[in-house]
Design a protein around this motif. Sequence first.
Motif, PDB file in Angstrom:
ATOM      1  N   GLY A  44      -3.155 -10.200  -1.398  1.00 18.11           N
ATOM      2  CA  GLY A  44      -3.235 -11.571  -1.899  1.00 18.11           C
ATOM      3  C   GLY A  44      -1.907 -12.055  -2.446  1.00 18.11           C
ATOM      4  N   LEU A  45      -1.206 -11.208  -3.195  1.00 22.53           N
ATOM      5  CA  LEU A  45       0.125 -11.577  -3.696  1.00 22.53           C
ATOM      6  C   LEU A  45       1.111 -11.788  -2.554  1.00 22.53           C
ATOM      7  CD1 LEU A  45       0.582  -9.252  -6.775  1.00 22.53           C
ATOM      8  CD2 LEU A  45       0.526 -11.737  -6.772  1.00 22.53           C
ATOM      9  N   LEU A  46       1.021 -10.951  -1.532  1.00 24.85           N
ATOM     10  CA  LEU A  46       1.896 -11.091  -0.381  1.00 24.85           C
ATOM     11  C   LEU A  46       1.670 -12.420   0.323  1.00 24.85           C
ATOM     12  CD1 LEU A  46       3.971  -9.614   1.462  1.00 24.85           C
ATOM     13  CD2 LEU A  46       2.003  -8.859   2.795  1.00 24.85           C
ATOM     14  N   VAL A  47       0.419 -12.797   0.495  1.00 29.59           N
ATOM     15  CA  VAL A  47       0.094 -14.073   1.145  1.00 29.59           C
ATOM     16  C   VAL A  47       0.631 -15.240   0.322  1.00 29.59           C
ATOM     17  CG1 VAL A  47      -1.835 -15.605   1.749  1.00 29.59           C
ATOM     18  CG2 VAL A  47      -1.887 -13.209   2.416  1.00 29.59           C
ATOM     19  N   VAL A  48       0.414 -15.200  -0.987  1.00 30.49           N
ATOM     20  CA  VAL A  48       0.870 -16.294  -1.848  1.00 30.49           C
ATOM     21  C   VAL A  48       2.389 -16.376  -1.866  1.00 30.49           C
ATOM     22  CG1 VAL A  48       0.960 -17.054  -4.251  1.00 30.49           C
ATOM     23  CG2 VAL A  48      -1.202 -16.356  -3.255  1.00 30.49           C
ATOM     24  N   ILE A  49       3.059 -15.242  -1.931  1.00 29.37           N
ATOM     25  CA  ILE A  49       4.522 -15.241  -1.974  1.00 29.37           C
ATOM     26  C   ILE A  49       5.113 -15.720  -0.657  1.00 29.37           C
ATOM     27  CG2 ILE A  49       6.497 -13.662  -2.043  1.00 29.37           C
ATOM     28  CD1 ILE A  49       5.173 -12.307  -4.398  1.00 29.37           C
ATOM     29  N   ILE A  50       4.489 -15.353   0.454  1.00 30.63           N
ATOM     30  CA  ILE A  50       4.985 -15.829   1.743  1.00 30.63           C
ATOM     31  C   ILE A  50       4.767 -17.326   1.886  1.00 30.63           C
ATOM     32  CG2 ILE A  50       4.515 -15.746   4.227  1.00 30.63           C
ATOM     33  CD1 ILE A  50       4.236 -12.741   3.959  1.00 30.63           C
ATOM     34  N   ILE A  51       3.617 -17.818   1.453  1.00 30.64           N
ATOM     35  CA  ILE A  51       3.332 -19.252   1.581  1.00 30.64           C
ATOM     36  C   ILE A  51       4.261 -20.079   0.700  1.00 30.64           C
ATOM     37  CG2 ILE A  51       1.595 -21.015   1.052  1.00 30.64           C
ATOM     38  CD1 ILE A  51      -0.477 -18.989   2.031  1.00 30.64           C
ATOM     39  N   LEU A  52       4.473 -19.644  -0.531  1.00 31.47           N
ATOM     40  CA  LEU A  52       5.298 -20.407  -1.462  1.00 31.47           C
ATOM     41  C   LEU A  52       6.790 -20.120  -1.327  1.00 31.47           C
ATOM     42  CD1 LEU A  52       3.104 -20.185  -4.658  1.00 31.47           C
ATOM     43  CD2 LEU A  52       3.260 -22.057  -3.012  1.00 31.47           C
ATOM     44  N   MET A  53       7.158 -19.157  -0.466  1.00 32.72           N
ATOM     45  CA  MET A  53       8.548 -18.775  -0.191  1.00 32.72           C
ATOM     46  C   MET A  53       9.297 -18.350  -1.447  1.00 32.72           C
ATOM     47  SD  MET A  53       9.735 -21.362   2.778  1.00 32.72           S
ATOM     48  CE  MET A  53       8.602 -22.728   2.677  1.00 32.72           C
ATOM     49  N   TYR A  54       8.660 -17.514  -2.246  1.00 32.96           N
ATOM     50  CA  TYR A  54       9.301 -16.942  -3.423  1.00 32.96           C
ATOM     51  C   TYR A  54       9.994 -15.643  -3.043  1.00 32.96           C
ATOM     52  CZ  TYR A  54       6.835 -20.116  -6.560  1.00 32.96           C
ATOM     53  OH  TYR A  54       6.360 -21.215  -7.218  1.00 32.96           O
ATOM     54  N   GLU A  55      10.714 -15.078  -4.025  1.00 34.43           N
ATOM     55  CA  GLU A  55      11.331 -13.778  -3.824  1.00 34.43           C
ATOM     56  C   GLU A  55      10.263 -12.693  -3.862  1.00 34.43           C
ATOM     57  OE1 GLU A  55      14.467 -12.911  -3.236  1.00 34.43           O
ATOM     58  OE2 GLU A  55      15.048 -15.011  -3.118  1.00 34.43           O
ATOM     59  N   SER A  56      10.440 -11.664  -3.085  1.00 40.97           N
ATOM     60  CA  SER A  56       9.417 -10.622  -2.982  1.00 40.97           C
ATOM     61  C   SER A  56       9.728  -9.394  -3.837  1.00 40.97           C
ATOM     62  CB  SER A  56       9.246 -10.205  -1.529  1.00 40.97           C
ATOM     63  OG  SER A  56      10.466  -9.695  -1.043  1.00 40.97           O
ATOM     64  N   TYR A  57      10.603  -9.516  -4.816  1.00 35.52           N
ATOM     65  CA  TYR A  57      10.918  -8.373  -5.668  1.00 35.52           C
ATOM     66  C   TYR A  57       9.745  -8.017  -6.577  1.00 35.52           C
ATOM     67  CZ  TYR A  57      15.673  -9.020  -4.137  1.00 35.52           C
ATOM     68  OH  TYR A  57      16.791  -9.143  -3.378  1.00 35.52           O
ATOM     69  N   PHE A  58       8.923  -8.977  -6.921  1.00 37.12           N
ATOM     70  CA  PHE A  58       7.767  -8.681  -7.759  1.00 37.12           C
ATOM     71  C   PHE A  58       6.802  -7.734  -7.059  1.00 37.12           C
ATOM     72  CE2 PHE A  58       3.444  -9.668  -9.207  1.00 37.12           C
ATOM     73  CZ  PHE A  58       3.580  -9.268 -10.520  1.00 37.12           C
ATOM     74  N   LEU A  59       6.749  -7.794  -5.731  1.00 35.06           N
ATOM     75  CA  LEU A  59       5.859  -6.891  -4.994  1.00 35.06           C
ATOM     76  C   LEU A  59       6.289  -5.437  -5.154  1.00 35.06           C
ATOM     77  CD1 LEU A  59       5.304  -8.942  -1.747  1.00 35.06           C
ATOM     78  CD2 LEU A  59       3.740  -8.627  -3.640  1.00 35.06           C
ATOM     79  N   MET A  60       7.587  -5.202  -5.239  1.00 35.85           N
ATOM     80  CA  MET A  60       8.069  -3.837  -5.462  1.00 35.85           C
ATOM     81  C   MET A  60       7.659  -3.332  -6.842  1.00 35.85           C
ATOM     82  SD  MET A  60       9.565  -2.975  -2.722  1.00 35.85           S
ATOM     83  CE  MET A  60      10.810  -1.768  -2.949  1.00 35.85           C
ATOM     84  N   VAL A  61       7.738  -4.189  -7.845  1.00 36.36           N
ATOM     85  CA  VAL A  61       7.314  -3.811  -9.198  1.00 36.36           C
ATOM     86  C   VAL A  61       5.816  -3.553  -9.220  1.00 36.36           C
ATOM     87  CG1 VAL A  61       7.147  -4.627 -11.576  1.00 36.36           C
ATOM     88  CG2 VAL A  61       9.207  -5.073 -10.260  1.00 36.36           C
ATOM     89  N   PHE A  62       5.056  -4.408  -8.550  1.00 41.06           N
ATOM     90  CA  PHE A  62       3.603  -4.246  -8.485  1.00 41.06           C
ATOM     91  C   PHE A  62       3.242  -2.934  -7.801  1.00 41.06           C
ATOM     92  CE2 PHE A  62      -0.529  -4.944  -6.469  1.00 41.06           C
ATOM     93  CZ  PHE A  62      -1.275  -5.305  -7.569  1.00 41.06           C
ATOM     94  N   LEU A  63       3.916  -2.608  -6.700  1.00 39.74           N
ATOM     95  CA  LEU A  63       3.627  -1.358  -6.008  1.00 39.74           C
ATOM     96  C   LEU A  63       4.004  -0.140  -6.844  1.00 39.74           C
ATOM     97  CD1 LEU A  63       4.586  -1.973  -2.288  1.00 39.74           C
ATOM     98  CD2 LEU A  63       2.340  -1.561  -3.252  1.00 39.74           C
ATOM     99  N   SER A  64       5.095  -0.223  -7.576  1.00 32.52           N
ATOM    100  CA  SER A  64       5.476   0.928  -8.412  1.00 32.52           C
ATOM    101  C   SER A  64       4.470   1.144  -9.543  1.00 32.52           C
ATOM    102  CB  SER A  64       6.881   0.742  -8.969  1.00 32.52           C
ATOM    103  OG  SER A  64       6.930  -0.379  -9.801  1.00 32.52           O
TER     104      SER A  64
END
Length: 96
Positions: A44-64
């Motif tokens: 869900g975060l990936l979909v929202v970040i791709i749609i809104l064209m934000y930076e994807s560094y938060f996904l790395m923090v979330f995965l860690s």
Amino acid sequence: MMIYSFSIFIFMYLVGLLIFCIKCNHLLLMLLSLEFIVLSLFFGLLVVIIILMYESYFLMVFLSFSVCEGSLGLSILVSMVRSYGNDYFNMLNILW
């Protein structure tokens, strides 16, 4: 395409919550359903970040953080199986 992806995320999240509520006797099944919920939240975060064209560094923090949560849960499971012999919640003397 956005509505389809979001509906898949909602379905995955609700299925994970349903399994978490139904399989509350075994710790291993609860941990697996929690990891499934974390994966659905990641999707869900990936979909929202791709749609809104934000930076994807938060996904790395979330995965860690999700990896740390999974390893902590497995260590608790291993220590509980070593001390009690199984992972049933009904057999624990601590809860009574």
